[in-house]
Design a protein around this motif. Structure first.
Motif, short mmCIF file in Angstrom:
data_model
loop_
_atom_site.label_atom_id
_atom_site.label_comp_id
_atom_site.label_asym_id
_atom_site.label_seq_id
_atom_site.Cartn_x
_atom_site.Cartn_y
_atom_site.Cartn_z
N HIS A 48 57.64 41.68 27.31
CA HIS A 48 58.93 41.38 27.94
C HIS A 48 59.57 42.58 28.63
N SER A 49 59.13 43.80 28.31
CA SER A 49 59.85 44.96 28.85
C SER A 49 59.01 45.87 29.74
N SER A 50 57.73 45.64 29.86
CA SER A 50 56.88 46.53 30.64
C SER A 50 56.62 45.98 32.03
N VAL A 51 55.95 46.81 32.82
CA VAL A 51 55.54 46.36 34.15
C VAL A 51 54.51 45.24 33.99
N PHE A 52 54.29 44.49 35.07
CA PHE A 52 53.50 43.27 35.01
C PHE A 52 52.09 43.51 34.47
N SER A 53 51.39 44.50 34.98
CA SER A 53 50.00 44.72 34.56
C SER A 53 49.91 45.08 33.08
N ARG A 54 50.84 45.88 32.61
CA ARG A 54 50.84 46.26 31.19
C ARG A 54 51.19 45.07 30.31
N SER A 55 52.12 44.24 30.75
CA SER A 55 52.49 43.07 29.96
C SER A 55 51.34 42.07 29.90
N ILE A 56 50.56 41.97 30.96
CA ILE A 56 49.39 41.07 30.93
C ILE A 56 48.34 41.60 29.96
N GLN A 57 48.14 42.92 29.92
CA GLN A 57 47.21 43.50 28.95
C GLN A 57 47.66 43.17 27.52
N LEU A 80 54.08 33.33 28.42
CA LEU A 80 53.16 33.06 29.53
C LEU A 80 53.85 32.24 30.61
N TYR A 81 54.63 31.24 30.20
CA TYR A 81 55.37 30.39 31.14
C TYR A 81 56.38 31.22 31.94
N ALA A 82 57.05 32.13 31.26
CA ALA A 82 58.04 32.98 31.94
C ALA A 82 57.37 33.92 32.94
N LYS A 83 56.19 34.41 32.63
CA LYS A 83 55.50 35.34 33.53
C LYS A 83 55.05 34.68 34.82
N LEU A 84 54.91 33.35 34.81
CA LEU A 84 54.50 32.67 36.05
C LEU A 84 55.49 32.89 37.18
N LEU A 85 56.77 32.97 36.87
CA LEU A 85 57.78 33.16 37.91
C LEU A 85 58.25 34.61 38.02
N ALA A 86 57.56 35.52 37.37
CA ALA A 86 57.94 36.93 37.46
C ALA A 86 57.74 37.42 38.89
N PRO A 87 58.72 38.08 39.46
CA PRO A 87 58.59 38.55 40.84
C PRO A 87 57.41 39.51 41.04
N GLU A 88 57.02 40.22 39.98
CA GLU A 88 55.91 41.17 40.08
C GLU A 88 54.56 40.46 40.28
N PHE A 89 54.49 39.19 39.90
CA PHE A 89 53.23 38.45 40.03
C PHE A 89 52.84 38.31 41.50
N ILE A 90 53.81 38.20 42.37
CA ILE A 90 53.52 38.04 43.80
C ILE A 90 52.80 39.27 44.35
N SER A 91 53.18 40.44 43.89
CA SER A 91 52.59 41.67 44.43
C SER A 91 51.67 42.36 43.43
N ALA A 92 51.21 41.65 42.42
CA ALA A 92 50.36 42.26 41.39
C ALA A 92 49.06 42.77 42.00
N SER A 93 48.59 43.91 41.47
CA SER A 93 47.36 44.50 41.99
C SER A 93 46.13 43.73 41.51
N ARG A 94 46.20 43.15 40.33
CA ARG A 94 45.08 42.36 39.80
C ARG A 94 45.59 41.03 39.27
N PRO A 95 45.94 40.12 40.15
CA PRO A 95 46.45 38.83 39.67
C PRO A 95 45.39 37.98 38.99
N GLY A 96 44.13 38.30 39.22
CA GLY A 96 43.04 37.55 38.59
C GLY A 96 43.08 37.61 37.08
N ASN A 97 43.51 38.75 36.53
CA ASN A 97 43.62 38.87 35.07
C ASN A 97 44.60 37.85 34.52
#
Length: 150
Positions: A48-57, A80-97
């Motif tokens: 809930h508090s980290s950047v998108f890539s770290r939170s996905i890890q 997981l549901y909340a991360k779908l609308l995270a603004p960082e998801f649009i510009s994520a470097s590895r959205p495949g993860n």
């Protein structure tokens, strides 16, 4: 940059490296899940508090631990549901993860209402994302419909 900014940045890199390593090593680790259960709140705090890539890890590790115990919690699916609308998801470097985690988690979910809610949210996300991400999300929806024709 100040000294504190450099420390925060290096701590973030260290945390990312640790999460990546633990994710890779988890399948081969001893099956003492209590160690991970004790740290579950900390992992959710990272989600809930980290950047998108770290939170996905962190979410990947949470999913691995809960899957190994055959007990994936509602708390995980809510994050997981909340991360779908995270603004960082649009510009994520590895959205495949994230798309891969989404597919694995929804494939294991037995709650039909929740899976349908995720499908609706995924389709909403397809309006705003890049073409590659949209294709991946639509493949997830396609496979879910094929495997779980509710």
């Amino acid at each position: 940059w100040t000294k504190d900014d450099e420390n925060i940045k290096s701590e973030g890199k260290l945390l990312s490296a640790l999460l990546t390593g633990v994710n890779r090593a988890f399948p081969f680790a001893a099956k003492d899940y209590q160690v991970f259960e004790d740290q579950m709140n900390t992992l959710f705090r990272v989600v809930h508090s980290s950047v998108f890539s770290r939170s996905i890890q962190a979410m990947l590790l949470i999913f691995q631990v809960m899957s190994a115990q055959n007990n994936i919690s509602d708390r995980f699916y809510r994050a997981l549901y909340a991360k779908l609308l995270a603004p960082e998801f649009i510009s994520a470097s590895r959205p495949g993860n994230f798309v891969n985690l989404l597919f694995k988690a929804l494939k294991r979910d037995e709650n039909a209402d929740r899976v349908c809610a995720f499908v609706k949210r995924i389709l909403q996300c397809c309006v705003n994302h890049r073409t590659g991400i949209v294709v991946g999300l639509l493949l997830v929806v396609s496979e879910l419909i094929r495997q779980k024709p509710y």
